[in-house]
Each structure stands twice: as structure tokens, then as C-alpha cells.
Motif scaffolding. Sequence first.
Motif, PDB file in Angstrom:
ATOM      1  N   LEU A  86      21.817 -23.345   6.728  1.00  0.00           N
ATOM      2  CA  LEU A  86      21.794 -21.997   6.175  1.00  0.00           C
ATOM      3  C   LEU A  86      23.102 -21.221   6.360  1.00  0.00           C
ATOM      4  O   LEU A  86      23.727 -20.822   5.376  1.00  0.00           O
ATOM      5  N   PRO A  87      23.570 -21.004   7.580  1.00  0.00           N
ATOM      6  CA  PRO A  87      24.791 -20.190   7.717  1.00  0.00           C
ATOM      7  C   PRO A  87      26.037 -20.873   7.165  1.00  0.00           C
ATOM      8  O   PRO A  87      26.887 -20.223   6.559  1.00  0.00           O
ATOM      9  N   SER A  88      26.148 -22.171   7.361  1.00  0.00           N
ATOM     10  CA  SER A  88      27.351 -22.853   6.885  1.00  0.00           C
ATOM     11  C   SER A  88      27.412 -22.844   5.361  1.00  0.00           C
ATOM     12  O   SER A  88      28.497 -22.730   4.782  1.00  0.00           O
ATOM     13  N   THR A  89      26.261 -22.943   4.716  1.00  0.00           N
ATOM     14  CA  THR A  89      26.235 -22.914   3.253  1.00  0.00           C
ATOM     15  C   THR A  89      26.647 -21.547   2.727  1.00  0.00           C
ATOM     16  O   THR A  89      27.493 -21.443   1.827  1.00  0.00           O
ATOM     17  N   VAL A  90      26.075 -20.497   3.281  1.00  0.00           N
ATOM     18  CA  VAL A  90      26.425 -19.131   2.855  1.00  0.00           C
ATOM     19  C   VAL A  90      27.895 -18.843   3.145  1.00  0.00           C
ATOM     20  O   VAL A  90      28.620 -18.318   2.290  1.00  0.00           O
ATOM     21  N   LEU A  91      28.362 -19.196   4.344  1.00  0.00           N
ATOM     22  CA  LEU A  91      29.755 -18.954   4.714  1.00  0.00           C
ATOM     23  C   LEU A  91      30.712 -19.755   3.832  1.00  0.00           C
ATOM     24  O   LEU A  91      31.751 -19.243   3.400  1.00  0.00           O
ATOM     25  N   THR A  92      30.368 -20.988   3.537  1.00  0.00           N
ATOM     26  CA  THR A  92      31.212 -21.827   2.695  1.00  0.00           C
ATOM     27  C   THR A  92      31.334 -21.259   1.290  1.00  0.00           C
ATOM     28  O   THR A  92      32.433 -21.218   0.719  1.00  0.00           O
ATOM     29  N   LEU A  93      30.233 -20.826   0.732  1.00  0.00           N
ATOM     30  CA  LEU A  93      30.279 -20.230  -0.607  1.00  0.00           C
ATOM     31  C   LEU A  93      31.154 -18.987  -0.627  1.00  0.00           C
ATOM     32  O   LEU A  93      32.006 -18.818  -1.512  1.00  0.00           O
ATOM     33  N   ALA A  94      30.992 -18.110   0.352  1.00  0.00           N
ATOM     34  CA  ALA A  94      31.783 -16.883   0.401  1.00  0.00           C
ATOM     35  C   ALA A  94      33.264 -17.184   0.651  1.00  0.00           C
ATOM     36  O   ALA A  94      34.145 -16.623  -0.010  1.00  0.00           O
ATOM     37  N   ALA A  95      33.546 -18.074   1.602  1.00  0.00           N
ATOM     38  CA  ALA A  95      34.934 -18.403   1.932  1.00  0.00           C
ATOM     39  C   ALA A  95      35.640 -19.099   0.772  1.00  0.00           C
ATOM     40  O   ALA A  95      36.820 -18.838   0.507  1.00  0.00           O
ATOM     41  N   THR A  96      34.943 -19.979   0.087  1.00  0.00           N
ATOM     42  CA  THR A  96      35.543 -20.681  -1.042  1.00  0.00           C
ATOM     43  C   THR A  96      35.941 -19.710  -2.147  1.00  0.00           C
ATOM     44  O   THR A  96      37.031 -19.809  -2.707  1.00  0.00           O
ATOM     45  N   ARG A  97      35.084 -18.781  -2.435  1.00  0.00           N
ATOM     46  CA  ARG A  97      35.410 -17.787  -3.459  1.00  0.00           C
ATOM     47  C   ARG A  97      36.603 -16.927  -3.026  1.00  0.00           C
ATOM     48  O   ARG A  97      37.489 -16.639  -3.820  1.00  0.00           O
ATOM     49  N   TRP A  98      36.623 -16.539  -1.750  1.00  0.00           N
ATOM     50  CA  TRP A  98      37.726 -15.720  -1.253  1.00  0.00           C
ATOM     51  C   TRP A  98      39.026 -16.527  -1.242  1.00  0.00           C
ATOM     52  O   TRP A  98      40.088 -16.023  -1.635  1.00  0.00           O
ATOM     53  N   MET A  99      38.967 -17.786  -0.786  1.00  0.00           N
ATOM     54  CA  MET A  99      40.175 -18.615  -0.718  1.00  0.00           C
ATOM     55  C   MET A  99      40.731 -18.907  -2.111  1.00  0.00           C
ATOM     56  O   MET A  99      41.943 -18.943  -2.289  1.00  0.00           O
ATOM     57  N   ARG A 100      39.865 -19.116  -3.076  1.00  0.00           N
ATOM     58  CA  ARG A 100      40.315 -19.364  -4.433  1.00  0.00           C
ATOM     59  C   ARG A 100      41.071 -18.151  -4.970  1.00  0.00           C
ATOM     60  O   ARG A 100      42.086 -18.283  -5.647  1.00  0.00           O
ATOM     61  N   ALA A 101      40.609 -16.971  -4.627  1.00  0.00           N
ATOM     62  CA  ALA A 101      41.264 -15.754  -5.101  1.00  0.00           C
ATOM     63  C   ALA A 101      42.581 -15.489  -4.371  1.00  0.00           C
ATOM     64  O   ALA A 101      43.447 -14.787  -4.886  1.00  0.00           O
ATOM     65  N   ASN A 102      42.760 -16.063  -3.169  1.00  0.00           N
ATOM     66  CA  ASN A 102      43.953 -15.800  -2.347  1.00  0.00           C
ATOM     67  C   ASN A 102      44.708 -17.073  -1.990  1.00  0.00           C
ATOM     68  O   ASN A 102      45.372 -17.129  -0.951  1.00  0.00           O
ATOM     69  N   ARG A 103      44.671 -18.097  -2.826  1.00  0.00           N
ATOM     70  CA  ARG A 103      45.219 -19.404  -2.460  1.00  0.00           C
ATOM     71  C   ARG A 103      46.725 -19.431  -2.202  1.00  0.00           C
ATOM     72  O   ARG A 103      47.215 -20.334  -1.568  1.00  0.00           O
ATOM     73  N   GLY A 104      47.474 -18.478  -2.669  1.00  0.00           N
ATOM     74  CA  GLY A 104      48.917 -18.487  -2.461  1.00  0.00           C
ATOM     75  C   GLY A 104      49.363 -17.876  -1.145  1.00  0.00           C
ATOM     76  O   GLY A 104      50.535 -17.944  -0.790  1.00  0.00           O
ATOM     77  N   HIS A 105      48.477 -17.319  -0.366  1.00  0.00           N
ATOM     78  CA  HIS A 105      48.819 -16.637   0.887  1.00  0.00           C
ATOM     79  C   HIS A 105      49.277 -17.638   1.953  1.00  0.00           C
ATOM     80  O   HIS A 105      48.610 -18.637   2.222  1.00  0.00           O
ATOM     81  N   ALA A 106      50.433 -17.387   2.569  1.00  0.00           N
ATOM     82  CA  ALA A 106      51.009 -18.311   3.563  1.00  0.00           C
ATOM     83  C   ALA A 106      50.110 -18.461   4.784  1.00  0.00           C
ATOM     84  O   ALA A 106      49.989 -19.556   5.349  1.00  0.00           O
ATOM     85  N   GLY A 107      49.488 -17.384   5.217  1.00  0.00           N
ATOM     86  CA  GLY A 107      48.599 -17.447   6.378  1.00  0.00           C
ATOM     87  C   GLY A 107      47.405 -18.346   6.127  1.00  0.00           C
ATOM     88  O   GLY A 107      46.953 -19.068   7.029  1.00  0.00           O
ATOM     89  N   LEU A 108      46.919 -18.344   4.925  1.00  0.00           N
ATOM     90  CA  LEU A 108      45.791 -19.187   4.561  1.00  0.00           C
ATOM     91  C   LEU A 108      46.179 -20.663   4.587  1.00  0.00           C
ATOM     92  O   LEU A 108      45.429 -21.507   5.093  1.00  0.00           O
ATOM     93  N   ARG A 109      47.358 -20.981   4.095  1.00  0.00           N
ATOM     94  CA  ARG A 109      47.850 -22.373   4.140  1.00  0.00           C
ATOM     95  C   ARG A 109      48.071 -22.820   5.581  1.00  0.00           C
ATOM     96  O   ARG A 109      47.749 -23.950   5.951  1.00  0.00           O
ATOM     97  N   ALA A 110      48.608 -21.934   6.428  1.00  0.00           N
ATOM     98  CA  ALA A 110      48.831 -22.271   7.836  1.00  0.00           C
ATOM     99  C   ALA A 110      47.504 -22.505   8.561  1.00  0.00           C
ATOM    100  O   ALA A 110      47.376 -23.431   9.376  1.00  0.00           O
ATOM    101  N   PHE A 111      46.517 -21.676   8.268  1.00  0.00           N
ATOM    102  CA  PHE A 111      45.197 -21.844   8.869  1.00  0.00           C
ATOM    103  C   PHE A 111      44.608 -23.204   8.507  1.00  0.00           C
ATOM    104  O   PHE A 111      44.100 -23.921   9.367  1.00  0.00           O
ATOM    105  N   SER A 112      44.680 -23.578   7.248  1.00  0.00           N
ATOM    106  CA  SER A 112      44.151 -24.865   6.795  1.00  0.00           C
ATOM    107  C   SER A 112      44.855 -26.023   7.487  1.00  0.00           C
ATOM    108  O   SER A 112      44.215 -26.997   7.907  1.00  0.00           O
ATOM    109  N   ALA A 113      46.169 -25.931   7.627  1.00  0.00           N
ATOM    110  CA  ALA A 113      46.931 -27.001   8.293  1.00  0.00           C
ATOM    111  C   ALA A 113      46.584 -27.081   9.781  1.00  0.00           C
ATOM    112  O   ALA A 113      46.559 -28.169  10.354  1.00  0.00           O
TER     113      ALA A 113
END
Length: 178
Positions: A86-113
Motif C-alpha cells: 500500500l504505501p510503496s505503491t502510493v509513494l511510487t505513483l506520486a514520486a514518479t509523477r513528480w520526478m517526470r515533471a522535474n527530471r532535469g534537476h541536478a539534485g534529483l540525478r545526484a539522489f538517484s546515483a
Amino acid sequence: MTVSLPDLFLHFLTLSLLSIGGAISTVPEMHRFLVERTGWLSEAGFTSSIALAQAAPGPNVLFVAVLGFNVAGLPGAAAAMAGILLPSTVLTLAATRWMRANRGHAGLRAFSAGMAPLTLGLVFATGWLLALPFVRDDAHRWGALVLIAATVWLTLKTRLSLVWMVLGGGVLGAIGIV
């Protein structure tokens, strides 16, 4: 011993929020809760539940249902799976939508790495926890160590699918070599 389905659900719900790299990365905490703290499962029951689920075809997270089932039957399986999904599914859906909208942000790329080594460490800890009972047992120690070494070597040096390695380990165990 009485099993509390709400406690089982809430514990797996909490673990879902901590499961960076999938539910398998939280196996050490599941072990602490189900075996050491509550005593709902034995050491052998815990390890066997995960091994059985990992050998079966299907999603990796099915081991959670097997743990829940071995604790409290079908209601336990449902409580554990609902809690972990339940929580991982809801969080994943929300985070994916947010990350798609902000994919060029350097902090986001650093976090993923930065998440890659953390995930690798959690998966290594899980593997060690599952192997430890066999490494400690004199009858299985050398077979387990050879099997671990062979699996690591095959993973690093070949493109052999992990499915074949799991199948091979199962066959070696079934015929009594390991």
C-alpha cells in the motif's frame, strides 16, 4: 501464541516505507520482528519461507505473503501483503509523477546515483542473513560457502540468468550436495 493482524499489517506498512531496493532489502528487520521480537516464526521457518518464495515463479515480493501465511494463514498473508504494497505503491505513483515533471534537476540525478550503493548494501545484508544459518552449520558450511562463491563468480563473470543459478542451487540442495 496470539498473532495480532493489525501489528503485522502496521509493521509491514512501516517496512514498505523503508524498503529502498524492494521488500527483500528489509528482510533483516522482518527477521528481527517475526523471529526475535514476537516469536511468531522460528529461524528455520523464516529462512524456509523466503527460500520457498524466491524459488517460485512470480514477483520477488511474494516472500512477504509466504511469511504472513506462515504466521497467520490467509489473513496473515493478506495483512502482510497489504502492508508492504500500500504505501510503496502510493509513494511510487506520486514520486514518479513528480520526478517526470522535474527530471532535469541536478539534485534529483545526484539522489538517484546515491541510491545505488545503498540498495546494493541492503541486498548484500539480506543475502548474508539468509546464508548465515547454513554457514554456521558444520554439515552445510563448506557447501554453502562454495555455492556462494560460485554464484558471485557466475554473476560477475558471465551473463547467466539468476534464474538458472537459483535452479542450480535448488537441484544441488535437493540431491544433497549442498
